[in-house]
Write a protein that holds these residues in place. Structure first.
Motif, short mmCIF file in Angstrom:
data_model
loop_
_atom_site.label_atom_id
_atom_site.label_comp_id
_atom_site.label_asym_id
_atom_site.label_seq_id
_atom_site.Cartn_x
_atom_site.Cartn_y
_atom_site.Cartn_z
N THR A 38 1.31 11.89 -19.49
CA THR A 38 2.07 10.69 -19.12
C THR A 38 3.57 10.91 -19.33
N GLY A 39 4.36 9.97 -18.86
CA GLY A 39 5.79 10.02 -19.09
C GLY A 39 6.55 10.97 -18.20
N LEU A 40 5.92 11.42 -17.10
CA LEU A 40 6.62 12.30 -16.16
C LEU A 40 7.59 11.49 -15.31
N THR A 41 8.60 12.15 -14.78
CA THR A 41 9.57 11.49 -13.92
C THR A 41 9.03 11.43 -12.49
N PRO A 42 8.78 10.23 -11.95
CA PRO A 42 8.25 10.14 -10.59
C PRO A 42 9.10 10.90 -9.59
N GLY A 43 8.45 11.69 -8.74
CA GLY A 43 9.15 12.45 -7.72
C GLY A 43 9.69 13.79 -8.18
N ARG A 96 0.84 -1.19 0.00
CA ARG A 96 0.00 0.00 0.00
C ARG A 96 0.87 1.25 0.00
N ILE A 97 0.40 2.27 -0.70
CA ILE A 97 1.15 3.51 -0.76
C ILE A 97 1.20 4.14 0.63
N HIS A 98 2.33 4.75 0.96
CA HIS A 98 2.54 5.35 2.27
C HIS A 98 1.77 6.67 2.36
N ASP A 99 1.33 7.02 3.58
CA ASP A 99 0.62 8.29 3.76
C ASP A 99 1.45 9.48 3.32
N TYR A 100 2.76 9.39 3.48
CA TYR A 100 3.64 10.48 3.04
C TYR A 100 3.48 10.71 1.54
N ASP A 101 3.37 9.61 0.80
CA ASP A 101 3.22 9.74 -0.65
C ASP A 101 1.86 10.33 -1.00
N ARG A 102 0.83 9.97 -0.24
CA ARG A 102 -0.49 10.54 -0.50
C ARG A 102 -0.45 12.06 -0.34
N GLN A 103 0.32 12.54 0.65
CA GLN A 103 0.43 13.97 0.86
C GLN A 103 1.30 14.61 -0.23
N THR A 104 2.40 13.95 -0.57
CA THR A 104 3.32 14.50 -1.56
C THR A 104 2.66 14.61 -2.92
N TYR A 105 1.86 13.61 -3.28
CA TYR A 105 1.25 13.58 -4.60
C TYR A 105 -0.24 13.96 -4.54
N ALA A 106 -0.60 14.79 -3.56
CA ALA A 106 -2.00 15.21 -3.43
C ALA A 106 -2.39 16.12 -4.58
N PRO A 107 -3.69 16.18 -4.91
CA PRO A 107 -4.14 17.09 -5.96
C PRO A 107 -3.78 18.54 -5.63
N ALA A 108 -3.53 19.32 -6.67
CA ALA A 108 -3.23 20.75 -6.50
C ALA A 108 -4.17 21.53 -7.40
N GLU A 109 -4.70 22.65 -6.89
CA GLU A 109 -5.61 23.43 -7.70
C GLU A 109 -5.49 24.91 -7.39
N ASP A 110 -5.97 25.74 -8.32
CA ASP A 110 -5.92 27.19 -8.12
C ASP A 110 -7.06 27.83 -8.89
#
Length: 229
Positions: A193-198, A77-91
């Motif tokens: 697609t094709g982005l570099t993870p992290g 399972r994905i770690h909670d830290y990753d859920r926060q790091t990769y959370a949706p962003a909006e403006d």
């Protein structure tokens, strides 16, 4: 001296007994093989070399996807830290921006920065009011698109996805008289697609007019959201 599959040394049957040395060898090998896991946190591997029979609660760090996972007894399972790091962003930007440029311009800089998730994919959603002062003439349009670049500085960096009329919001109505701006509300979404993870990226909304004179393009109340996909 023979070793186990994990690299732990043990005395051969033909060797003379030397218990102190054998214990020292075992302690040293256990520290070498398992010490990093015990002292330094998550077990380091890749997404294709995860431990095959992990204990429940084991943490791993996948170097190729740059994410931390936990074994819950049946799946990683994905770690909670990753859920926060990769959370949706909006403006949301309320400014009314106008332009007669035939190339895409940002107007009031509007966008978000984000970190690419382990999948290397994100979904981009954007909407807004798109308008024009055009009062006649076919082919007088306003387009609003998104523009994705590498890096965490909004509005700059190496191009990743350039603006395109094909996925843009557009205004194609004409005013019946020279009475200012007319608007329509539109929305669009697509996957990158094709982005570099992290790695860090930024995306902004931009707009343009299709004619050099005879109309002024406008955008208002622009909204943008980036989600892991």
């Amino acid at each position: 001296m023979p070793t186990t599959a994990n690299g732990l040394r043990y005395p051969s049957l033909s060797a003379a007994p030397n218990v102190p040395q054998d214990v020292q060898n075992l302690a040293s090998d256990v520290d070498t093989v398992y010490g990093p896991l015990l002292r330094r946190g998550p077990y380091v591997c890749t997404s294709t070399t995860e431990p095959s029979s992990p204990a429940t609660g084991l943490e791993i760090y996948e170097t190729d996807l740059r994410c931390v996972r936990i074994w819950d007894g049946s799946a990683w399972r994905i770690h909670d830290y990753d859920r926060q790091t990769y959370a949706p962003a909006e403006d949301f930007e309320v400014a009314n921006d106008t332009s007669t440029s035939q190339t895409y311009v940002p107007g009031t800089l509007h966008g978000v920065t984000f970190v690419a998730p382990p999948t290397g994919r994100v979904a981009i959603h954007f909407s807004g009011w798109v308008g024009s002062t055009a009062i006649s003439g076919a082919g007088i349009y306003t387009y609003m698109s998104d523009y994705v670049r590498a890096g965490a500085t909004l509005g700059s960096g190496t191009d990743v996805v350039t603006p395109s009329d094909d996925r843009a919001l557009f205004f194609s109505l004409n005013n019946t008289a020279a009475s200012g701006y007319k608007y329509v509300h539109d929305s669009a979404n697509h996957q990158v697609t094709g982005l570099t993870p992290g790695a860090s990226y930024n995306v902004v909304t931009v707009f343009r007019c299709t004619v050099a004179s005879g109309a002024t393009s406008a955008v208002n109340k622009r909204w943008l959201r980036v989600e892991p996909a």
